[in-house]
Motif scaffolding. Structure first.
Motif, mmCIF file in Angstrom:
data_model
loop_
_atom_site.group_PDB
_atom_site.id
_atom_site.type_symbol
_atom_site.label_atom_id
_atom_site.label_comp_id
_atom_site.label_asym_id
_atom_site.label_seq_id
_atom_site.Cartn_x
_atom_site.Cartn_y
_atom_site.Cartn_z
ATOM 1 N N THR A 96 0.823 -1.210 0.000
ATOM 2 C CA THR A 96 0.000 0.000 0.000
ATOM 3 C C THR A 96 0.859 1.262 0.000
ATOM 4 O OG1 THR A 96 -0.200 -0.169 2.426
ATOM 5 C CG2 THR A 96 -2.000 -1.067 1.091
ATOM 6 N N THR A 97 2.015 1.200 0.659
ATOM 7 C CA THR A 97 2.910 2.355 0.641
ATOM 8 C C THR A 97 3.465 2.585 -0.759
ATOM 9 O OG1 THR A 97 3.566 2.027 2.949
ATOM 10 C CG2 THR A 97 5.035 3.344 1.570
ATOM 11 N N LYS A 98 3.918 1.514 -1.393
ATOM 12 C CA LYS A 98 4.439 1.630 -2.751
ATOM 13 C C LYS A 98 3.349 2.072 -3.719
ATOM 14 C CE LYS A 98 8.438 -1.447 -2.543
ATOM 15 N NZ LYS A 98 9.355 -0.427 -3.078
ATOM 16 N N LEU A 99 2.140 1.566 -3.518
ATOM 17 C CA LEU A 99 1.033 1.966 -4.376
ATOM 18 C C LEU A 99 0.702 3.447 -4.181
ATOM 19 C CD1 LEU A 99 -1.165 1.306 -6.401
ATOM 20 C CD2 LEU A 99 -2.618 0.599 -4.488
ATOM 21 N N ALA A 100 0.728 3.911 -2.942
ATOM 22 C CA ALA A 100 0.449 5.326 -2.671
ATOM 23 C C ALA A 100 1.452 6.225 -3.388
ATOM 24 C CB ALA A 100 0.479 5.590 -1.164
ATOM 25 N N VAL A 101 2.720 5.831 -3.356
ATOM 26 C CA VAL A 101 3.754 6.604 -4.056
ATOM 27 C C VAL A 101 3.528 6.544 -5.564
ATOM 28 C CG1 VAL A 101 6.227 6.766 -4.558
ATOM 29 C CG2 VAL A 101 5.455 6.273 -2.227
ATOM 30 N N ALA A 102 3.202 5.355 -6.073
ATOM 31 C CA ALA A 102 2.970 5.189 -7.506
ATOM 32 C C ALA A 102 1.771 6.008 -7.979
ATOM 33 C CB ALA A 102 2.763 3.714 -7.834
ATOM 34 N N VAL A 103 0.682 5.951 -7.226
ATOM 35 C CA VAL A 103 -0.521 6.691 -7.601
ATOM 36 C C VAL A 103 -0.265 8.196 -7.562
ATOM 37 C CG1 VAL A 103 -2.868 7.276 -6.893
ATOM 38 C CG2 VAL A 103 -2.142 4.893 -6.931
ATOM 39 N N THR A 104 0.388 8.655 -6.499
ATOM 40 C CA THR A 104 0.678 10.091 -6.385
ATOM 41 C C THR A 104 1.566 10.563 -7.529
ATOM 42 O OG1 THR A 104 0.521 9.960 -3.967
ATOM 43 C CG2 THR A 104 1.641 11.880 -4.892
ATOM 44 N N THR A 105 2.582 9.782 -7.851
ATOM 45 C CA THR A 105 3.473 10.139 -8.960
ATOM 46 C C THR A 105 2.711 10.180 -10.278
ATOM 47 O OG1 THR A 105 5.332 9.057 -7.833
ATOM 48 C CG2 THR A 105 5.594 9.505 -10.177
ATOM 49 N N THR A 106 1.861 9.185 -10.496
ATOM 50 C CA THR A 106 1.055 9.143 -11.721
ATOM 51 C C THR A 106 0.128 10.343 -11.794
ATOM 52 O OG1 THR A 106 1.116 6.722 -11.750
ATOM 53 C CG2 THR A 106 -0.603 7.782 -13.049
ATOM 54 N N TRP A 107 -0.487 10.693 -10.680
ATOM 55 C CA TRP A 107 -1.383 11.849 -10.660
ATOM 56 C C TRP A 107 -0.652 13.145 -10.995
ATOM 57 C CZ3 TRP A 107 -4.612 10.800 -5.573
ATOM 58 C CH2 TRP A 107 -5.578 9.826 -5.861
ATOM 59 N N VAL A 108 0.488 13.349 -10.368
ATOM 60 C CA VAL A 108 1.239 14.591 -10.598
ATOM 61 C C VAL A 108 1.663 14.711 -12.058
ATOM 62 C CG1 VAL A 108 3.392 15.812 -10.074
ATOM 63 C CG2 VAL A 108 2.052 14.796 -8.221
ATOM 64 N N GLY A 131 -13.340 17.346 -16.840
ATOM 65 C CA GLY A 131 -13.803 15.979 -17.026
ATOM 66 C C GLY A 131 -12.667 15.005 -17.261
ATOM 67 N N TYR A 132 -11.768 15.367 -18.171
ATOM 68 C CA TYR A 132 -10.640 14.478 -18.452
ATOM 69 C C TYR A 132 -9.661 14.418 -17.281
ATOM 70 C CZ TYR A 132 -11.908 13.681 -23.316
ATOM 71 O OH TYR A 132 -12.540 13.269 -24.467
ATOM 72 N N THR A 133 -9.554 15.484 -16.532
ATOM 73 C CA THR A 133 -8.662 15.481 -15.367
ATOM 74 C C THR A 133 -9.164 14.507 -14.301
ATOM 75 O OG1 THR A 133 -8.018 17.785 -15.754
ATOM 76 C CG2 THR A 133 -7.620 16.892 -13.559
ATOM 77 N N VAL A 134 -10.459 14.541 -14.021
ATOM 78 C CA VAL A 134 -11.042 13.606 -13.043
ATOM 79 C C VAL A 134 -10.909 12.170 -13.551
ATOM 80 C CG1 VAL A 134 -13.147 12.907 -11.847
ATOM 81 C CG2 VAL A 134 -12.639 15.339 -12.159
ATOM 82 N N ALA A 135 -11.110 11.976 -14.847
ATOM 83 C CA ALA A 135 -10.978 10.638 -15.429
ATOM 84 C C ALA A 135 -9.561 10.109 -15.270
ATOM 85 C CB ALA A 135 -11.353 10.678 -16.909
ATOM 86 N N VAL A 136 -8.578 10.977 -15.483
ATOM 87 C CA VAL A 136 -7.175 10.583 -15.353
ATOM 88 C C VAL A 136 -6.848 10.212 -13.909
ATOM 89 C CG1 VAL A 136 -4.834 11.541 -15.370
ATOM 90 C CG2 VAL A 136 -6.291 11.787 -17.376
ATOM 91 N N LEU A 137 -7.434 10.920 -12.954
ATOM 92 C CA LEU A 137 -7.188 10.605 -11.544
ATOM 93 C C LEU A 137 -7.665 9.193 -11.204
ATOM 94 C CD1 LEU A 137 -8.217 13.986 -9.837
ATOM 95 C CD2 LEU A 137 -5.914 13.039 -10.013
ATOM 96 N N LEU A 138 -8.896 8.858 -11.591
ATOM 97 C CA LEU A 138 -9.446 7.550 -11.251
ATOM 98 C C LEU A 138 -8.802 6.429 -12.067
ATOM 99 C CD1 LEU A 138 -13.257 8.389 -10.885
ATOM 100 C CD2 LEU A 138 -11.582 8.012 -9.085
ATOM 101 N N ALA A 139 -8.654 6.652 -13.374
ATOM 102 C CA ALA A 139 -8.039 5.625 -14.217
ATOM 103 C C ALA A 139 -6.569 5.450 -13.878
ATOM 104 C CB ALA A 139 -8.194 5.998 -15.696
ATOM 105 N N GLY A 140 -5.884 6.547 -13.524
ATOM 106 C CA GLY A 140 -4.470 6.472 -13.163
ATOM 107 C C GLY A 140 -4.236 5.612 -11.939
ATOM 108 N N ALA A 141 -5.133 5.702 -10.959
ATOM 109 C CA ALA A 141 -5.017 4.870 -9.758
ATOM 110 C C ALA A 141 -5.210 3.397 -10.108
ATOM 111 C CB ALA A 141 -6.042 5.315 -8.717
ATOM 112 N N ALA A 142 -6.176 3.114 -10.982
ATOM 113 C CA ALA A 142 -6.429 1.722 -11.383
ATOM 114 C C ALA A 142 -5.252 1.151 -12.167
ATOM 115 C CB ALA A 142 -7.703 1.650 -12.222
ATOM 116 N N TYR A 143 -4.702 1.933 -13.091
ATOM 117 C CA TYR A 143 -3.541 1.478 -13.861
ATOM 118 C C TYR A 143 -2.345 1.220 -12.944
ATOM 119 C CZ TYR A 143 -5.459 2.501 -18.527
ATOM 120 O OH TYR A 143 -6.178 2.491 -19.691
ATOM 121 N N SER A 144 -2.107 2.120 -12.005
ATOM 122 C CA SER A 144 -0.969 1.965 -11.104
ATOM 123 C C SER A 144 -1.084 0.686 -10.287
ATOM 124 C CB SER A 144 -0.873 3.180 -10.162
ATOM 125 O OG SER A 144 -0.624 4.364 -10.887
#
Length: 239
Positions: A96-108, A131-144
């Motif tokens: 979960t720690t590694k995922l949190a870092v990965a998701v945050t990096t992907t979001w930024v 709209g696309y920004t919110v989509a990127v946030l949710l999809a980015g977390a799933a991809y990560s």
């Protein structure tokens, strides 16, 4: 979340060539948007193609692949994960720690450029940028989460991830109607279409299906990655 694991993960992600590679993705999106903003064509169509097809459909899964696998696969490949597993840390906390870092990096590296590009191309009209920004946030977390799982589950995570991103998401998920329901990109588009003005973005998956599936993939991949990592520990102890 463990601060030491987070610091080491972030250092591994942003260090050396991987850090440069990560910056290429947002830089490319910004460059294409800057060039396209001077075009005299249909701004709406241009924005949908750049943010939807290029950004959400191609660059985001590639970015998620580099970040998700890089958060843990490299340590498993070179054997340095043994030192981390030797610490008295629950395996789920490592994941979960590694995922949190990965998701945050992907979001930024994806959400901020997406918002900037949307504003550059189309302003705030029709809510496309948001709209696309919110989509990127949710999809980015799933991809990560999905690619982090691949990083734990197989030594060929990058190859498997590329096959998924380029074949399933870019080809099958875009052109085969039945497969769209199982595409992270299409789930993200559903979110984008809901946030944006009615009819501004064409979607193929209902929001009531897309959001639960995004959450299920993120949570499910995290749980499976924790189980797989625990299995690596048991295998190491038995040998």
């Amino acid at each position: 979340m463990n601060p030491t694991v987070a610091r080491l993960t972030l250092r591994g992600l942003l260090g050396r060539r991987r850090g440069i590679l990560l910056l290429v993705v947002p830089a490319l999106l910004l460059l294409v948007s800057a060039i396209a903003s001077g075009s005299s064509g249909d701004k709406h169509d241009l924005t949908v193609k750049i943010l939807g097809q290029l950004g959400l459909g191609t660059l985001l899964p590639i970015l998620g692949l580099v970040v998700g696998t890089g958060a843990i696969a490299t340590e498993i490949d070179d054997g340095s994960i043994v030192y981390l597993l030797a610490k008295p840390l629950p395996r789920w906390k490592i994941v979960t720690t590694k995922l949190a870092v990965a998701v945050t990096t992907t979001w930024v590296l994806s959400a901020i450029p997406t918002l900037l590009c949307g504003l550059m191309l189309y302003g705030t009209e029709d809510g496309l940028a948001l709209g696309y920004t919110v989509a990127v946030l949710l999809a980015g977390a799933a991809y990560s989460a999905l690619f982090l799982l691949l990083g734990v589950a197989t030594r060929h995570a990058v190859v498997a991830g590329l096959a998924y991103a380029l074949v399933w998401e870019a080809l099958v998920g875009n052109f085969v109607n039945g497969a769209r329901t199982l595409s992270i990109q299409q789930w993200g588009l559903s979110v984008a279409g809901t946030v944006a003005a009615d009819g501004a973005i064409t979607t193929y998956v209902a929001l009531g299906v897309a959001v639960p599936l995004l959450l299920a993939v993120t949570a499910g991949a995290t749980v499976l990655a924790s189980v797989k990592l625990a299995g690596l520990t048991l295998a190491a102890e038995e040998s």
